[in-house]
Enzyme design. Structure first.
Site, mmCIF file in Angstrom:
data_model
loop_
_atom_site.group_PDB
_atom_site.id
_atom_site.type_symbol
_atom_site.label_atom_id
_atom_site.label_comp_id
_atom_site.label_asym_id
_atom_site.label_seq_id
_atom_site.Cartn_x
_atom_site.Cartn_y
_atom_site.Cartn_z
ATOM 1 N N HIS A 201 0.805 -1.229 0.000
ATOM 2 C CA HIS A 201 0.000 0.000 0.000
ATOM 3 C C HIS A 201 0.836 1.276 0.000
ATOM 4 C CE1 HIS A 201 1.016 -0.112 4.248
ATOM 5 N NE2 HIS A 201 0.696 1.161 4.302
HETATM 6 C C1 UD1 Z 1 -2.038 5.416 6.101
HETATM 7 C C2 UD1 Z 1 -0.693 5.881 6.659
HETATM 8 C C3 UD1 Z 1 0.347 4.781 6.464
HETATM 9 C C4 UD1 Z 1 -0.132 3.464 7.011
HETATM 10 C C5 UD1 Z 1 -1.475 3.105 6.374
HETATM 11 C C6 UD1 Z 1 -2.009 1.804 6.872
HETATM 12 C C7 UD1 Z 1 -0.265 8.288 6.503
HETATM 13 C C8 UD1 Z 1 0.559 9.319 5.842
HETATM 14 N N1 UD1 Z 1 -0.204 7.052 5.979
HETATM 15 O O1 UD1 Z 1 -1.878 5.275 4.686
HETATM 16 O O2 UD1 Z 1 1.528 5.158 7.147
HETATM 17 O O3 UD1 Z 1 0.822 2.462 6.744
HETATM 18 O O4 UD1 Z 1 -2.403 4.170 6.677
HETATM 19 O O5 UD1 Z 1 -3.203 1.463 6.295
HETATM 20 O O6 UD1 Z 1 -0.945 8.590 7.463
HETATM 21 N N2 UD1 Z 1 -9.197 4.769 2.038
HETATM 22 C C9 UD1 Z 1 -10.392 4.123 2.032
HETATM 23 N N3 UD1 Z 1 -10.953 3.799 3.232
HETATM 24 C C10 UD1 Z 1 -10.385 4.100 4.424
HETATM 25 C C11 UD1 Z 1 -9.149 4.772 4.408
HETATM 26 C C12 UD1 Z 1 -8.570 5.083 3.223
HETATM 27 O O7 UD1 Z 1 -10.959 3.823 0.987
HETATM 28 O O8 UD1 Z 1 -10.945 3.762 5.477
HETATM 29 C C13 UD1 Z 1 -8.546 5.088 0.755
HETATM 30 C C14 UD1 Z 1 -8.906 6.448 0.234
HETATM 31 O O9 UD1 Z 1 -8.947 6.381 -1.142
HETATM 32 C C15 UD1 Z 1 -7.713 7.289 0.638
HETATM 33 C C16 UD1 Z 1 -6.576 6.293 0.518
HETATM 34 O O10 UD1 Z 1 -7.153 5.044 0.899
HETATM 35 O O11 UD1 Z 1 -7.564 8.415 -0.143
HETATM 36 C C17 UD1 Z 1 -5.409 6.581 1.378
HETATM 37 O O12 UD1 Z 1 -5.772 6.743 2.755
HETATM 38 P P1 UD1 Z 1 -4.830 7.609 3.717
HETATM 39 O O13 UD1 Z 1 -5.407 7.628 5.087
HETATM 40 O O14 UD1 Z 1 -4.532 8.925 3.096
HETATM 41 O O15 UD1 Z 1 -3.460 6.834 3.706
HETATM 42 P P2 UD1 Z 1 -3.122 5.269 3.709
HETATM 43 O O16 UD1 Z 1 -2.621 4.880 2.375
HETATM 44 O O17 UD1 Z 1 -4.247 4.494 4.296
#
Ligand code: UD1
Length: 356
Positions: A201
């Site tokens: 991821h």
């Molecule tokens: C975040 C953390 C990362 C961690 C990861 C674990 C930061 C900078 N990154 O990354 O260090 O390893 O979590 O999972 O804080 N999304 C969903 N549903 C959710 C959450 C996210 O669909 O419940 C999707 C959305 O499209 C979103 C993308 O995932 O834009 C990224 O989510 P985000 O919280 O920005 O970062 P992660 O990649 O989850």
């Protein structure tokens, strides 16, 4: 003493649970829990609260997704009035996600003390968003709880006074130790005979179409030797679709609950990942881990544990996979203080230090 915890993303929850549990046994300590809502899908959040037995958050800021600046700013804006109203003696934050650094910045400016659980980790790669979060958080925290000695050394090198640093061990392993018996009985792993467990991821791996394509090609090759079980992060699933890629014959699953994932992990032939926490869990379990990154903020998993960095070179991945399949996988041991009692050590330190 009044402790306010802030969590937001999946890897925070298994670190929070042992600390809350340990603090609950100190009668004089009152606790309140704030969820920023950074992760909001039920299978990225709610199911972890249930399985880890974490009480429902007292406050949910409901921030959701956004660019780094937008998400961090939104957490800060929504959290500030909560901290002002609640007036905690200390705020505890976990890991290296945007919720962690946003909380640290709010509290530092309100002169509220901060305890950072999982301090001192460094990949020395400032293109990783988490590295920026770690550096900023550790500079402004008051209690820095590190998982291993290398964390203490990193912090001291950055000028953090030794009296703020506490090497307490790996708190995520507390959750693992507590739920491993349930994980061993979990049925999910029975669907596969011999398998590689894959998670991906990191933006560096999944936000670049060429790199993601190459990684999926490598995984399809791995799939010729053993089944590839791939619980995919929502971000990764989205990118695969956006780039018009295919995960072919891999077993692509939705994100799994904690106990199911641990059940798969403890019986895997090999783990292939770009996660931080999974490098540590596989080291504890003695399962070979091939990390699809050029660096790690958790070098002890390489020096002591079962982890091998294969970077972005498919030949290195192939060579290391052959070693595993030939029975010559790297052997490792469990680092000191990864013993299931880190939460208690943190609670004891806080109970003692906050009353003097
Ligand atoms: C975040 C953390 C990362 C961690 C990861 C674990 C930061 C900078 N990154 O990354 O260090 O390893 O979590 O999972 O804080 N999304 C969903 N549903 C959710 C959450 C996210 O669909 O419940 C999707 C959305 O499209 C979103 C993308 O995932 O834009 C990224 O989510 P985000 O919280 O920005 O970062 P992660 O990649 O989850």
């Amino acid at each position: 003493m009044y402790v306010l915890h802030v969590v937001g993303a999946r890897p925070n929850f298994m670190k929070l649970a042992p600390v809350m549990r340990a603090l609950a046994s100190h009668q004089e300590i009152k606790q309140i829990l704030v969820h920023t809502g950074q992760h909001y899908d039920p299978n990225m959040s709610d199911v972890f609260f249930q399985q880890l037995d974490i009480p429902a958050p007292d406050v949910n800021l409901g921030v959701g997704s956004g660019s780094h600046a937008a998400q961090t700013a939104e957490i800060m804006t929504r959290l500030e009035p909560v901290i002002i109203e609640q007036k905690p003696d200390i705020v505890l934050i976990y890991g290296d996600v945007n919720s962690t650094v946003a909380t640290a910045m709010v509290c530092a400016k309100l002169n509220v003390r901060i305890g950072h659980v999982e301090a001192g980790l460094r990949s020395f790669d400032r293109t990783m968003p988490e590295e920026i979060n770690r550096l900023v958080t550790d500079q402004i925290a008051d209690f820095l709880f590190t998982p291993s000695q290398d964390g203490d050394e990193n912090l001291q090198r950055e000028g953090i006074p030794a009296e703020k640093i506490f090497c307490v061990g790996n708190v995520m392993i507390d959750s693992l130790v507590r739920l491993l018996p349930a994980a061993r009985k979990n049925k999910v792993a029975e669907s596969y005979e011999r398998y590689a467990l894959v998670t991906l991821h990191r933006p560096a791996n999944v936000d670049n179409s060429e790199r993601l394509k190459r990684i999926l090609k490598s995984m399809t090759e791995v799939n010729q030797d053993l089944a590839v079980v791939f619980p995919a992060h929502p971000r990764t699933r989205k990118r695969i679709a956006d780039f018009g890629l295919s995960a072919g014959q891999l077993y692509v699953l939705d994100p799994l609950p904690y106990v199911d994932f641990l059940g798969l992990q403890c019986r895997a032939t090999v783990v292939i990942t770009d996660s931080g926490g999974i490098q540590e869990e596989s080291t504890y379990l003695g399962v070979p881990c091939l990390t699809v990154r050029e660096n790690t903020e958790r070098p002890i998993t390489v020096s002591v544990g079962t982890n091998v960095l294969v970077g972005h070179d498919p030949n290195k991945l192939r060579a290391e996979l052959s070693r595993v399949l030939n029975g010559n996988a790297k052997k490792g041991s469990v680092p000191p203080l990864w013993d299931g009692h880190t939460g208690e050590r943190i609670a004891d330190i806080l109970a003692k230090q906050m009353t003097v």
